[in-house]
Design a protein around this motif. Sequence first.
Motif, short mmCIF file in Angstrom:
data_model
loop_
_atom_site.label_atom_id
_atom_site.label_comp_id
_atom_site.label_asym_id
_atom_site.label_seq_id
_atom_site.Cartn_x
_atom_site.Cartn_y
_atom_site.Cartn_z
N PRO A 101 31.39 66.10 -76.83
CA PRO A 101 32.56 65.89 -75.98
C PRO A 101 33.08 64.47 -76.13
CG PRO A 101 30.75 66.94 -74.76
CD PRO A 101 30.19 66.48 -76.07
N GLU A 116 32.05 69.45 -68.07
CA GLU A 116 31.48 70.11 -69.24
C GLU A 116 30.14 69.51 -69.62
OE1 GLU A 116 32.96 71.74 -73.57
OE2 GLU A 116 33.44 69.67 -73.02
N SER A 120 26.54 71.39 -69.65
CA SER A 120 25.72 71.45 -70.87
C SER A 120 24.25 71.21 -70.57
CB SER A 120 26.22 70.44 -71.89
OG SER A 120 25.87 69.11 -71.54
N TYR A 131 30.63 78.96 -72.77
CA TYR A 131 31.38 78.23 -71.74
C TYR A 131 32.46 77.35 -72.38
CZ TYR A 131 32.34 74.58 -68.29
OH TYR A 131 32.97 73.69 -67.45
N HIS A 132 32.08 76.64 -73.42
CA HIS A 132 33.02 75.78 -74.14
C HIS A 132 34.21 76.58 -74.65
CE1 HIS A 132 34.45 72.74 -77.00
NE2 HIS A 132 34.40 73.66 -77.94
N LEU A 135 36.62 77.64 -71.87
CA LEU A 135 37.51 76.60 -71.36
C LEU A 135 38.87 76.63 -72.06
CD1 LEU A 135 35.11 73.54 -71.00
CD2 LEU A 135 36.20 74.83 -69.16
N ALA A 147 37.55 73.41 -65.24
CA ALA A 147 36.20 73.42 -65.79
C ALA A 147 35.19 73.95 -64.78
CB ALA A 147 35.81 72.00 -66.23
#
Length: 223
Positions: A101, A116, A120, A131-132, A135, A147
Amino acid sequence: MSRFLAFLFALAFPVIAQAQGLRAELPILGDDGSRVANHRIASDRVAAAEKLPGAVVAANPKGDVTLVEFYDLNCPYCRRASADIDALLKADNKLRLVLVPFPVLGIPSILAGRVEIAVSKMLKPQDFYRYHRALYAGRGVIDGQRAINAASEFKLDLQKVLDAANEDGITDIMKAHVRFADTLNLKATPAYLVGDVAIQGHPGQKGLKAVIDSVRKCGKAAC
């Protein structure tokens, strides 16, 4: 999410969204045939990036070629890159993906990035990757609330996520990522590290595949 250091505002705009005006040291081409900004890096920099505190080995931990992506959730090129990388992963079960990130394009990116990074630490890598990807679903700005909303689909305690996102340790992680990127002169998002090269900007799915194939063939981004 009310507790933030003034440092975060200084992070907002040091990186441009496109790799305009940067040199192309190696003959790496984008899908449109144009040269993509890149420069050589030391062979140990990929492994070093993986050790960053917020980095996640998101796919194929036993893969033979590692692709590190530095990304900002609100960079439109990163959104496209995420879809292209996902397609590459589905076609290439030996491609190893490390996500770093790198929220540098404004306050919404910083807020979403904090969440995020917190998430993680709470999910298994394969779930974090889902999940990433989630988004990026839908349109519009990805901010802290978006988020948080995405995290609800993973049965996480949202108050714990929020509390973790507000911890000073998240700021330290962001600082570490910026310092590392500075050592490699990364000035665009997305930025990739693979083999012996840093690529600034998204070359497209075919362009990335060509570099990955080259690294697999001869250990270099361009044989």
